[in-house]
Design a protein around this motif. Sequence first.
Motif, PDB file in Angstrom:
ATOM      1  N   GLY A 154       0.824  -1.207   0.000  1.00 48.66           N
ATOM      2  CA  GLY A 154       0.000   0.000   0.000  1.00 48.66           C
ATOM      3  C   GLY A 154       0.856   1.253   0.000  1.00 48.66           C
ATOM      4  N   VAL A 155       0.505   2.177  -0.881  1.00 46.98           N
ATOM      5  CA  VAL A 155       1.240   3.441  -0.986  1.00 46.98           C
ATOM      6  C   VAL A 155       0.255   4.502  -1.454  1.00 46.98           C
ATOM      7  N   PHE A 156       0.325   5.697  -0.860  1.00 50.63           N
ATOM      8  CA  PHE A 156      -0.548   6.748  -1.396  1.00 50.63           C
ATOM      9  C   PHE A 156       0.242   7.674  -2.306  1.00 50.63           C
ATOM     10  N   GLY A 157      -0.474   8.367  -3.162  1.00 45.01           N
ATOM     11  CA  GLY A 157       0.174   9.280  -4.102  1.00 45.01           C
ATOM     12  C   GLY A 157      -0.853   9.782  -5.096  1.00 45.01           C
ATOM     13  N   SER A 158      -0.373  10.454  -6.125  1.00 42.72           N
ATOM     14  CA  SER A 158      -1.297  10.984  -7.137  1.00 42.72           C
ATOM     15  C   SER A 158      -0.722  10.683  -8.516  1.00 42.72           C
ATOM     16  N   HIS A 159      -1.603  10.575  -9.488  1.00 43.87           N
ATOM     17  CA  HIS A 159      -1.156  10.279 -10.844  1.00 43.87           C
ATOM     18  C   HIS A 159      -0.757  11.563 -11.543  1.00 43.87           C
ATOM     19  N   GLU A 160       0.523  11.679 -11.837  1.00 39.94           N
ATOM     20  CA  GLU A 160       1.048  12.930 -12.400  1.00 39.94           C
ATOM     21  C   GLU A 160       1.575  12.746 -13.813  1.00 39.94           C
ATOM     22  N   GLY A 161       1.823  11.516 -14.222  1.00 40.30           N
ATOM     23  CA  GLY A 161       2.324  11.282 -15.575  1.00 40.30           C
ATOM     24  C   GLY A 161       3.722  11.820 -15.810  1.00 40.30           C
ATOM     25  N   LEU A 162       4.542  11.909 -14.781  1.00 40.52           N
ATOM     26  CA  LEU A 162       5.910  12.415 -14.950  1.00 40.52           C
ATOM     27  C   LEU A 162       6.785  11.282 -15.482  1.00 40.52           C
ATOM     28  N   ARG A 163       7.534  11.567 -16.536  1.00 39.49           N
ATOM     29  CA  ARG A 163       8.210  10.486 -17.250  1.00 39.49           C
ATOM     30  C   ARG A 163       9.200   9.707 -16.377  1.00 39.49           C
ATOM     31  N   ASN A 164      10.029  10.424 -15.606  1.00 39.08           N
ATOM     32  CA  ASN A 164      11.051   9.693 -14.853  1.00 39.08           C
ATOM     33  C   ASN A 164      10.723   9.584 -13.356  1.00 39.08           C
ATOM     34  N   ALA A 165       9.472   9.873 -13.019  1.00 42.61           N
ATOM     35  CA  ALA A 165       9.004   9.635 -11.636  1.00 42.61           C
ATOM     36  C   ALA A 165       7.691   8.871 -11.771  1.00 42.61           C
ATOM     37  N   PRO A 166       7.772   7.597 -12.180  1.00 40.90           N
ATOM     38  CA  PRO A 166       6.565   6.889 -12.614  1.00 40.90           C
ATOM     39  C   PRO A 166       5.506   6.788 -11.525  1.00 40.90           C
ATOM     40  N   ASP A 167       4.259   6.868 -11.968  1.00 41.23           N
ATOM     41  CA  ASP A 167       3.129   6.679 -11.065  1.00 41.23           C
ATOM     42  C   ASP A 167       3.066   5.227 -10.629  1.00 41.23           C
ATOM     43  N   GLY A 168       2.470   5.002  -9.478  1.00 41.17           N
ATOM     44  CA  GLY A 168       2.246   3.639  -9.011  1.00 41.17           C
ATOM     45  C   GLY A 168       0.761   3.350  -8.921  1.00 41.17           C
ATOM     46  N   ILE A 169       0.436   2.287  -8.184  1.00 42.24           N
ATOM     47  CA  ILE A 169      -0.969   1.955  -7.945  1.00 42.24           C
ATOM     48  C   ILE A 169      -1.293   2.571  -6.586  1.00 42.24           C
ATOM     49  N   PHE A 170      -1.789   3.805  -6.650  1.00 48.87           N
ATOM     50  CA  PHE A 170      -1.838   4.629  -5.446  1.00 48.87           C
ATOM     51  C   PHE A 170      -3.178   4.579  -4.726  1.00 48.87           C
ATOM     52  N   MET A 171      -3.123   4.675  -3.412  1.00 42.38           N
ATOM     53  CA  MET A 171      -4.300   5.019  -2.615  1.00 42.38           C
ATOM     54  C   MET A 171      -4.396   6.548  -2.608  1.00 42.38           C
ATOM     55  N   PRO A 172      -5.579   7.083  -2.241  1.00 43.48           N
ATOM     56  CA  PRO A 172      -5.688   8.550  -2.244  1.00 43.48           C
ATOM     57  C   PRO A 172      -4.693   9.197  -1.274  1.00 43.48           C
ATOM     58  N   ALA A 173      -4.136  10.320  -1.698  1.00 39.46           N
ATOM     59  CA  ALA A 173      -3.173  11.038  -0.851  1.00 39.46           C
ATOM     60  C   ALA A 173      -3.929  11.975   0.088  1.00 39.46           C
ATOM     61  N   PRO A 174      -3.403  12.197   1.304  1.00 35.49           N
ATOM     62  CA  PRO A 174      -4.066  13.157   2.204  1.00 35.49           C
ATOM     63  C   PRO A 174      -3.937  14.588   1.681  1.00 35.49           C
ATOM     64  N   LYS A 175      -4.823  15.449   2.167  1.00 34.13           N
ATOM     65  CA  LYS A 175      -4.827  16.856   1.723  1.00 34.13           C
ATOM     66  C   LYS A 175      -3.592  17.585   2.251  1.00 34.13           C
ATOM     67  N   MET A 176      -3.224  18.650   1.570  1.00 34.86           N
ATOM     68  CA  MET A 176      -2.090  19.456   2.043  1.00 34.86           C
ATOM     69  C   MET A 176      -2.442  20.136   3.353  1.00 34.86           C
ATOM     70  N   ARG A 177      -1.439  20.279   4.212  1.00 36.80           N
ATOM     71  CA  ARG A 177      -1.630  21.074   5.428  1.00 36.80           C
ATOM     72  C   ARG A 177      -1.381  22.547   5.086  1.00 36.80           C
ATOM     73  N   CYS A 178      -1.688  23.421   6.058  1.00 37.05           N
ATOM     74  CA  CYS A 178      -1.604  24.862   5.813  1.00 37.05           C
ATOM     75  C   CYS A 178      -0.204  25.273   5.310  1.00 37.05           C
ATOM     76  N   ASN A 179       0.846  24.850   6.013  1.00 36.07           N
ATOM     77  CA  ASN A 179       2.197  25.260   5.598  1.00 36.07           C
ATOM     78  C   ASN A 179       2.541  24.696   4.223  1.00 36.07           C
TER      79      ASN A 179
END
Length: 564
Positions: A154-179
């Motif tokens: 299990g890994v969370f992340g987002s699908h970005e389509g970046l060529r040399n930072a391949p996407d995985g089979i991601f669970m939803p990523a948590p929301k950004m914090r204020c900072n």
Amino acid sequence: MQVKKPRTPYDVCIVGSGAGGGMAAYMLAKSGAKVVVLEAGQMWTPATDGAMLKWPYDSPRRGASTKDKPFGEFDGCIGGWEIDGEPYTRAPGTEFSWWRARMLGGRTNHWGRISLRFGPDDFRGKSIDGLGDDWPISYDDVKPYYDEVDKLIGVFGSHEGLRNAPDGIFMPAPKMRCNEVLVKQAADRLNITCVPSRLSIITKPLNNRPPCHYCGQCNRGCSTASNFSSSNVLFPPAMATGNLTVIPYAMAREVTVDARGLATGVSYIDKQTRTDKHVSARIVVLAASALESARLLLNSRSTRFPNGLANGSGQVGKYITDTTGTDVGGFIPRMVDQVPHNHDGVGGAHIYMPWWLDNKKLDFPRGYHIEVWGGLHMPSYGFMGGIQHYPPGGGYGKSLKEDYRRYYGATVGFSGRGEMIPNDDTYCEIDPTVVDQWGIPVLRFHWKWSDHEYNQSRHMQETFRSLIHEMGGEVRDPMPTRAQGFGLATGGTIIHELGGVRMGSDPATSVLNGRCQAHEVKNLFVADGGPFVSQADKNPTWTILALAMRTSTYIAEQRKQGAL
Ligand SMILES: Cc1cc2nc3c(=O)[nH]c(=O)nc-3n(C[C@H](O)[C@H](O)[C@H](O)COP(=O)(O)OP(=O)(O)OC[C@H]3O[C@@H](n4cnc5c(N)ncnc54)[C@H](O)[C@@H]3O)c2cc1C
Ligand code: SF4
């Protein structure tokens, strides 16, 4: 966790129980092999042994570090830069530090869970810029195993389509914090790619593991197994097969061989009785961490292998690397006196910045990614040290308390994590005179950075400073000079050491083939960071796990075919 009595001979003996050893134990025990794991440290069950739910005031030390918990007494990992009776040495002029774990699960008990795949270019750096070496395998060879690791752990992340930072089979990523929202806005304005983090923390239920409840204490180990450690995710199901025996306090000394040059098992010190023992096995898998696996091979000398096992090429111990790293922190006046708000999240940043530039336009090869820190995490021992430097921080009593409240959370920071190019002057070897308390010869390190790494560190420093200025912030520390190495961290201190038992197509220049199998000893495999040919800017553990799964799958197939 229950410890079973050793029984021999085993089908497979695995040395070490960290990321690589845990995955090999899981895969091979599941495949039906009778497996024994030798682990130099103690058993560990995060659900009962961990400190996830402790408050700082539960300890008179308030969580300050101890000898075997250098990152704080609540930290999930037993080990450290120095271990009593187990030294290592440095050649004159070398600066290097080696962090070693001593427990079931190894360093996965407190790692940062940043779980990045290597990209296609990371396997073929030499073809791109002529430096280092290409791997004998490609991203496509490893991709199916990355996919399986994603699904299993299990890994969370987002699908970005970046060529040399391949996407995985991601669970939803948590929301950004204020900072993190403010950091992301600054990065966007500077055209620096900034995306959700990729961490092996589950945000949905998986295999009876509940999702993360955002306590933010991942480095202590997760009592609910919502993040990944080998001890909480891989060993319980592996033990449940009935095929796995774990022998704790077992310090492997050397791999033994027969007259044909095949591995016959591993001799080890039973640390509790201080006696020599041996375990027989048809296949040996080294996963004691990259440098320790090199040490084991170099110490496994015999008439047939006078320079160490599988070391006919002389490559064992060579081309070791660590991630490059440097940090910059800054004070952000607009974050002073924050309105109290929900800052819950995982134990790590919710955003990161993958490498975004083209090296052809820069004075250093290869890239780095940026890790982000700061925010309103639970205060711990020593938090906000240096408050006297905040305007007009410091003082005593009530005004000091008010300053702590006002400035709490008003700092952000950036850590660069980049690729080092392997070089001829950076290697480890057996020290000719020093042995550890068990009489086992220790490693001596040689380390040299080149301008590739120094120039990269300068670029990191400049970038982090622009990010902080873009946020309207102030950096207190001056830009480090060339004489100060542009702030480049000492070798080993990013704790991503790799190589030393590298793979390759040519037995004259490599130790292992593309299956992590020794060229010279067909029943000997390495399943940690030792086989890596290059570092990449990505943190290495997701690749260690994928390669360990791939190697174990191969071993299981070969056993089925009677080839091993
Ligand atoms: C604070 C910290 C943060 C990190 N964050 C990240 C991150 O965010 N992302 C990432 O990808 N990586 C991270 N890492 C690195 C990551 O932990 C390692 O890459 C990974 O654990 C390596 O796995 P391994 O199996 O090779 O070794 P280890 O996890 O170190 O396991 C090796 C095991 O072998 C045992 N052993 C050693 N010698 C012997 C012997 N002679 N006999 C028997 N047993 C032996 C040890 O006791 C240990 O249990 C981090 C590391 C640290 C310390
Ligand atoms: S933040 Fe989530 S994954 Fe980390 S220790 Fe807490 S519950 Fe576990």
